[in-house]
Design an enzyme around this catalytic site. Structure first.
Site, PDB file in Angstrom:
ATOM      1  N   SER A 163       1.124  -1.163  -0.243  1.00  0.00           N
ATOM      2  CA  SER A 163       0.190  -0.262   0.304  1.00  0.00           C
ATOM      3  C   SER A 163       0.878   1.067  -0.529  1.00  0.00           C
ATOM      4  CB  SER A 163      -1.172  -0.086   0.589  1.00  0.00           C
ATOM      5  OG  SER A 163      -0.272   0.391   2.086  1.00  0.00           O
ATOM      6  N   LYS A 164      -0.116   2.678  -0.141  1.00  0.00           N
ATOM      7  CA  LYS A 164       1.106   3.597  -0.323  1.00  0.00           C
ATOM      8  C   LYS A 164       1.925   4.067   1.073  1.00  0.00           C
ATOM      9  CE  LYS A 164      -3.040   5.603  -2.724  1.00  0.00           C
ATOM     10  NZ  LYS A 164      -4.430   5.119  -1.689  1.00  0.00           N
ATOM     11  N   ARG A 165       1.599   3.602   1.986  1.00  0.00           N
ATOM     12  CA  ARG A 165       2.752   4.135   3.182  1.00  0.00           C
ATOM     13  C   ARG A 165       4.077   3.323   3.138  1.00  0.00           C
ATOM     14  NH1 ARG A 165       1.729   1.284   7.627  1.00  0.00           N
ATOM     15  NH2 ARG A 165       2.387   3.336   9.420  1.00  0.00           N
ATOM     16  N   HIS A 166       3.740   1.889   2.485  1.00  0.00           N
ATOM     17  CA  HIS A 166       5.208   1.907   2.840  1.00  0.00           C
ATOM     18  C   HIS A 166       5.652   1.691   1.521  1.00  0.00           C
ATOM     19  CE1 HIS A 166       2.316  -1.507   4.108  1.00  0.00           C
ATOM     20  NE2 HIS A 166       2.688  -1.262   5.442  1.00  0.00           N
ATOM     21  N   GLY A 167       5.845   3.287   0.663  1.00  0.00           N
ATOM     22  CA  GLY A 167       6.535   3.498  -0.151  1.00  0.00           C
ATOM     23  C   GLY A 167       6.204   2.827  -1.729  1.00  0.00           C
TER      24      GLY A 167
END
Length: 508
Positions: free
Chosen positions: A260-264
RNA sequence: GCCCCCGUCGUCUAGCGGCCUAGGACAUCACCCUUUCAAGGUGGAGAUCACGGGUUCGAAUCCCGUCGGGGGUACCA
């Protein structure tokens, strides 16, 4: 030796994104594999847009998806924009086709209209969950009498078309990488083919189009394994040959959760904006779930196509490792020709500079700066971070930074004055003569270091660092003489004077 | 809950019954190079091949079980 190329049969693959958002990097890995399979065999790569979910449609995402593919260099042979013999390639323009086959399945007894409301289905599932049973459609409408159906139709009840899946026995399909996979038919329910709005479900449209577009190899994510037996059942009901299906493992976030987005793991195009090179992304993606052997890690476009073999695809999930991507990116940046580097780095530089400074940047000067720092860039976003001091009028820094190991408030001004005296007179301003001059000054000022074997050599360290900070405002820079050569006499002298003033202020 | 897939250094992976006292790469550590930072070079540490049973003269490689992770279980894709 048999000629291996003789065994290669051209395949038709397809990338079938749904325009409900901006696909992340894992989706494009699948596209890469599909594209490679087609190119490797001399086949065709098809782009088909699965815009069957009207509620989730995101305007602009079709364009963004195409832009992403183009950026990576995954050009398609057939698609919504370029057309082709199997078009249209937009599923929303193929509605009649799906209806036709759904009706055909009804006629032959393999599908039926279902009048159950969403509320009833919801309630049914809630009860199933409460009883700890698998949630599945209870097939109520499958057993409606002709009279009941007629009555529902007369009443004008909305309906969907469901597939009448086999109730007994098992269904086995062949996964190209994992072999035969068998599901008990009791675990498969009657999937919806056509929604009440007349649009097909993804599942159904996929089956119909893969067959109609003559797709020979379906490469898709592992999350579709559980749907695969249902696809097989529909193919068989229609009397169609099933394509070869390849389920590639998922790409996971570092904490093993879904990407997901928060992992880059950003939408692909964000990587472009963050300064990644498409060749780095492709190479990185290629090796996420695929390998050539135990050695080769860098692949040119041609080598990728040449060596891609879908039999070497893995089956276990891979974790998205940013650090590795950065390493690939650094490698490919170092690979760039000066001209290409300049072209790519320039926008990043200009965006990172104050507007008035950006307006004055000279391309040739910038080119020399970029070359100086080429091996230090991990991403193009590093460009302004590492090189802005070359372009501003005067870098800002704390005077304290001028002092350090072997350089105190007494010696620093003396060193700068000595340098100022000779640098102004230098007949030519090249890295070579600058190094000689610097060395001569170091020696004259008495900076001597005794090596392990007892020999005495000039101790460049303190003076070099002093000058480095004076001209750049930082402690990490390219090699000093080369840097001074690029900066030019005027800037260097000016900044040395500023440093001198700072030192005097410091002394009070 | 039920169904399915997967399980080799922290990470990406090689390995497809003996070549494995498990190889490479990223990251990490040390050293070399050296005016700093990088880049590059050399070396180190790091995996009882998830665990437990089998099969076999011999298993990371085959079989079974357990555990763990993931996916699916929508009129989403």
């Amino acid at each position: 030796m048999a000629d291996r190329t003789k065994d290669i049969v051209p395949v038709r693959t397809r990338y079938a994104p749904s325009p409900t958002g901006f696909p992340h990097i894992g989706n494009y890995r699948t596209a890469l594999f599909e594209w490679l399979a087609a190119r490797h065999t001399g086949g065709k790569f098809v782009l088909r847009v699965e815009d069957t979910d009207r509620k989730r449609l995101v305007p602009g995402s079709i364009e963004a998806i195409q832009e992403g593919l183009k950026w990576l260099g995954l050009e398609w042979d057939e698609g919504p924009d370029v057309g082709g013999p199997y078009g249209p390639y937009l599923q929303s323009e193929r509605l009649d086709l799906y209806r036709e086959y759904a009706e055909k399945l009804i006629a032959q007894g393999d599908a039926y209209r279902c009048y159950c409301t969403e509320e009833r289905l919801e309630q049914m599932r809630a009860e199933q969950r409460a009883r700890n049973e698998p949630t599945r459609y209870d097939r109520r409408c499958r057993y409606l009498t002709p009279e009941q159906r007629a009555a529902n139709e007369a009443e004008g009840l909305p309906s969907v078309i469901r597939f009448a899946a086999p109730i007994e026995g098992t269904t086995t399909f062949h996964d190209f990488l994992r072999g035969d996979i068998t599901f008990d038919n009791s675990t498969i329910d009657d999937m919806i083919l056509l929604k009440s709005d007349g649009y097909p479900t993804y599942n159904f449209a996929n089956i119909i189009d893969d067959h109609l577009m003559d797709i020979t190899h379906v490469i898709r994510g592992e999350e579709y394994i559980s749907s695969a037996p249902r696809y097989a059942q529909v193919y068989r009901a229609l009397g169609w040959e099933e394509p070869t299906v390849v389920h590639v493992p998922l790409v996971l976030a570092p904490d093993h959760s879904k990407l997901s987005k928060r992992h880059g793991a950003l939408p692909l195009l964000d990587y472009r904006d963050k300064g990644y090179l498409p060749e780095a992304i492709c190479n990185f993606l290629l090796l996420l779930g695929w390998s050539y052997d135990d050695k080769k890690e860098f692949f040119t476009r041609e080598e990728m196509i040449e060596s891609f073999d879908d039999r070497r695809l893995g089956t276990s999930p891979a974790i998205f490792d940013m650090t590795r991507l950065d390493w690939f990116n650094g490698h490919y940046i170092r690979q760039l020709t000066p001209e290409r580097l300049t072209e790519l780095a320039m926008p990043f530089l200009l965006r990172g500079l104050p507007e008035d400074v950006a307006a004055t940047v000279d391309r040739e000067y910038a080119r020399q700066v970029f070359m100086l720092d080429q091996e230090r860039f991990k991403t193009l976003a590093d460009v302004p971070l590492l090189t802005s001091f070359f372009f501003v009028e005067q870098p800002e820094y704390d005077a304290q930074l001028l002092l350090g190991k072997g350089m105190d408030a007494e010696r620093a001004p003396a060193a700068i004055e000595a340098l100022l005296a000779v640098l102004g007179e230098l007949p030519d301003w090249t890295a070579e003569t600058l190094l000689q001059t610097l060395d001569a000054t170091v020696t004259r000022l008495g900076y001597i270091r005794t090596k392990a074997d007892g020999t005495q050599v000039p101790d460049r360290g303190p003076v070099f660092m002093l000058v480095r900070v004076a001209v750049s405002g930082r402690k990490e820079t390219p090699g000093l003489p080369e840097m001074l050569a690029v900066l030019g006499r005027e800037r260097v002298l000016g900044r040395l004077h500023v440093a001198l003033e700072k030192l005097r202020d410091l002394a009070g």
